[in-house]
Motif scaffolding. Structure first.
Motif, PDB file in Angstrom:
ATOM      1  N   MET A  14       2.768  14.269  -2.721  1.00 30.37           N
ATOM      2  CA  MET A  14       1.874  14.022  -1.608  1.00 30.37           C
ATOM      3  C   MET A  14       2.691  14.034  -0.319  1.00 30.37           C
ATOM      4  O   MET A  14       3.824  13.577  -0.275  1.00 30.37           O
ATOM      5  CB  MET A  14       1.164  12.675  -1.774  1.00 30.37           C
ATOM      6  N   LEU A  15       2.056  14.534   0.736  1.00 29.45           N
ATOM      7  CA  LEU A  15       2.656  14.504   2.062  1.00 29.45           C
ATOM      8  C   LEU A  15       1.992  13.386   2.856  1.00 29.45           C
ATOM      9  O   LEU A  15       0.768  13.369   3.021  1.00 29.45           O
ATOM     10  CB  LEU A  15       2.460  15.843   2.777  1.00 29.45           C
ATOM     11  N   HIS A  16       2.792  12.454   3.319  1.00 32.25           N
ATOM     12  CA  HIS A  16       2.315  11.369   4.174  1.00 32.25           C
ATOM     13  C   HIS A  16       2.612  11.775   5.619  1.00 32.25           C
ATOM     14  O   HIS A  16       3.750  12.138   5.939  1.00 32.25           O
ATOM     15  CB  HIS A  16       3.022  10.060   3.836  1.00 32.25           C
ATOM     16  N   ILE A  17       1.586  11.715   6.450  1.00 29.80           N
ATOM     17  CA  ILE A  17       1.712  12.103   7.854  1.00 29.80           C
ATOM     18  C   ILE A  17       1.487  10.861   8.701  1.00 29.80           C
ATOM     19  O   ILE A  17       0.375  10.337   8.771  1.00 29.80           O
ATOM     20  CB  ILE A  17       0.696  13.205   8.220  1.00 29.80           C
ATOM     21  N   LEU A  18       2.545  10.386   9.327  1.00 33.99           N
ATOM     22  CA  LEU A  18       2.464   9.188  10.158  1.00 33.99           C
ATOM     23  C   LEU A  18       2.419   9.603  11.626  1.00 33.99           C
ATOM     24  O   LEU A  18       3.424  10.036  12.187  1.00 33.99           O
ATOM     25  CB  LEU A  18       3.670   8.273   9.898  1.00 33.99           C
ATOM     26  N   SER A  19       1.229   9.461  12.230  1.00 32.03           N
ATOM     27  CA  SER A  19       1.089   9.831  13.640  1.00 32.03           C
ATOM     28  C   SER A  19       0.858   8.615  14.532  1.00 32.03           C
ATOM     29  O   SER A  19       0.822   8.742  15.747  1.00 32.03           O
ATOM     30  CB  SER A  19      -0.065  10.834  13.818  1.00 32.03           C
ATOM     31  N   ASN A  20       0.711   7.457  13.925  1.00 28.17           N
ATOM     32  CA  ASN A  20       0.519   6.211  14.681  1.00 28.17           C
ATOM     33  C   ASN A  20       1.786   5.371  14.634  1.00 28.17           C
ATOM     34  O   ASN A  20       2.599   5.497  13.729  1.00 28.17           O
ATOM     35  CB  ASN A  20      -0.637   5.405  14.079  1.00 28.17           C
ATOM     36  N   SER A  21       1.887   4.509  15.591  1.00 30.58           N
ATOM     37  CA  SER A  21       3.002   3.567  15.586  1.00 30.58           C
ATOM     38  C   SER A  21       2.972   2.777  14.285  1.00 30.58           C
ATOM     39  O   SER A  21       1.894   2.394  13.813  1.00 30.58           O
ATOM     40  CB  SER A  21       2.867   2.606  16.771  1.00 30.58           C
ATOM     41  N   ASN A  52      12.709  12.437   1.227  1.00 34.92           N
ATOM     42  CA  ASN A  52      12.129  13.570   1.947  1.00 34.92           C
ATOM     43  C   ASN A  52      11.493  13.084   3.247  1.00 34.92           C
ATOM     44  O   ASN A  52      10.279  12.951   3.342  1.00 34.92           O
ATOM     45  CB  ASN A  52      11.079  14.265   1.065  1.00 34.92           C
ATOM     46  N   LEU A  53      12.326  12.800   4.228  1.00 33.55           N
ATOM     47  CA  LEU A  53      11.874  12.228   5.494  1.00 33.55           C
ATOM     48  C   LEU A  53      12.060  13.243   6.611  1.00 33.55           C
ATOM     49  O   LEU A  53      13.164  13.762   6.809  1.00 33.55           O
ATOM     50  CB  LEU A  53      12.658  10.953   5.805  1.00 33.55           C
ATOM     51  N   PHE A  54      10.971  13.508   7.328  1.00 33.12           N
ATOM     52  CA  PHE A  54      10.993  14.502   8.391  1.00 33.12           C
ATOM     53  C   PHE A  54      10.410  13.910   9.665  1.00 33.12           C
ATOM     54  O   PHE A  54       9.609  12.984   9.617  1.00 33.12           O
ATOM     55  CB  PHE A  54      10.166  15.733   7.988  1.00 33.12           C
ATOM     56  N   SER A  85       1.224  -0.892   3.110  1.00 35.80           N
ATOM     57  CA  SER A  85       0.454  -0.048   2.182  1.00 35.80           C
ATOM     58  C   SER A  85       1.058   1.342   2.115  1.00 35.80           C
ATOM     59  O   SER A  85       1.187   1.926   1.038  1.00 35.80           O
ATOM     60  CB  SER A  85      -1.011   0.042   2.615  1.00 35.80           C
ATOM     61  N   MET A  86       1.433   1.884   3.267  1.00 41.01           N
ATOM     62  CA  MET A  86       2.059   3.206   3.276  1.00 41.01           C
ATOM     63  C   MET A  86       3.364   3.191   2.488  1.00 41.01           C
ATOM     64  O   MET A  86       3.612   4.061   1.663  1.00 41.01           O
ATOM     65  CB  MET A  86       2.325   3.686   4.701  1.00 41.01           C
ATOM     66  N   LEU A  87       4.180   2.205   2.731  1.00 37.73           N
ATOM     67  CA  LEU A  87       5.461   2.116   2.028  1.00 37.73           C
ATOM     68  C   LEU A  87       5.268   1.958   0.525  1.00 37.73           C
ATOM     69  O   LEU A  87       6.018   2.538  -0.263  1.00 37.73           O
ATOM     70  CB  LEU A  87       6.285   0.952   2.589  1.00 37.73           C
ATOM     71  N   ASN A  88       4.259   1.207   0.121  1.00 36.42           N
ATOM     72  CA  ASN A  88       3.991   1.028  -1.303  1.00 36.42           C
ATOM     73  C   ASN A  88       3.453   2.291  -1.953  1.00 36.42           C
ATOM     74  O   ASN A  88       3.672   2.527  -3.141  1.00 36.42           O
ATOM     75  CB  ASN A  88       3.033  -0.138  -1.528  1.00 36.42           C
ATOM     76  N   MET A  89       2.739   3.107  -1.198  1.00 35.10           N
ATOM     77  CA  MET A  89       2.192   4.351  -1.741  1.00 35.10           C
ATOM     78  C   MET A  89       3.219   5.471  -1.801  1.00 35.10           C
ATOM     79  O   MET A  89       3.083   6.404  -2.581  1.00 35.10           O
ATOM     80  CB  MET A  89       0.998   4.818  -0.902  1.00 35.10           C
ATOM     81  N   LEU A  90       4.244   5.387  -0.980  1.00 33.57           N
ATOM     82  CA  LEU A  90       5.261   6.426  -0.893  1.00 33.57           C
ATOM     83  C   LEU A  90       6.133   6.419  -2.143  1.00 33.57           C
ATOM     84  O   LEU A  90       6.693   5.394  -2.511  1.00 33.57           O
ATOM     85  CB  LEU A  90       6.120   6.180   0.351  1.00 33.57           C
ATOM     86  N   SER A  91       6.229   7.571  -2.801  1.00 30.28           N
ATOM     87  CA  SER A  91       7.066   7.671  -4.001  1.00 30.28           C
ATOM     88  C   SER A  91       8.222   8.631  -3.755  1.00 30.28           C
ATOM     89  O   SER A  91       8.253   9.333  -2.744  1.00 30.28           O
ATOM     90  CB  SER A  91       6.237   8.145  -5.196  1.00 30.28           C
ATOM     91  N   ALA A  92       9.140   8.672  -4.686  1.00 29.14           N
ATOM     92  CA  ALA A  92      10.335   9.505  -4.546  1.00 29.14           C
ATOM     93  C   ALA A  92       9.994  10.992  -4.445  1.00 29.14           C
ATOM     94  O   ALA A  92      10.727  11.758  -3.825  1.00 29.14           O
ATOM     95  CB  ALA A  92      11.281   9.257  -5.714  1.00 29.14           C
TER      96      ALA A  92
END
Length: 95
Positions: free
Chosen positions: A1-8, A53-55, A16-23
């Motif tokens: 999955m691609l997580h797109i963070l556009s908000n502060s 995988n951080l961009f 929740s985002m950190l918990n959903m983020l996997s390797a």
């Protein structure tokens, strides 16, 4: 999955985002989301442990004048590479 963070990271449920983020997932930060890619921020250690995988979108980093403060764990990419990144992932989650 691609997580797109556009908000502060302070305006969303960051935990929740950190918990959903996997390797296997990727995270791209853009707009005000680039704040989470700054060196020595509160969430950086957790991010690094969750995904390699951080961009960060280079145009938004430059627009905010923070290019000298971006963590070396993030890869600067342009819009063309952002499009490629979205094509590589079947699902996207916007934050």
């Amino acid at each position: 999955m691609l997580h797109i963070l556009s908000n502060s990271p302070f305006k969303i449920d960051i935990y929740s985002m950190l918990n959903m983020l996997s390797a296997q997932d990727s995270l791209i930060t853009l707009q005000d989301g680039v704040l989470i890619s700054l060196s020595d921020n509160f969430f950086l250690d957790k991010l690094i442990k969750q995904s390699k995988n951080l961009f960060v979108l280079e145009e938004d980093v430059l627009a905010r004048g923070v290019s000298h403060y971006i963590s070396s764990h993030f890869t600067l990419i342009n819009y063309a590479k952002f499009v490629n990144l979205t094509e590589q992932h079947a699902k996207c989650m916007n934050w």
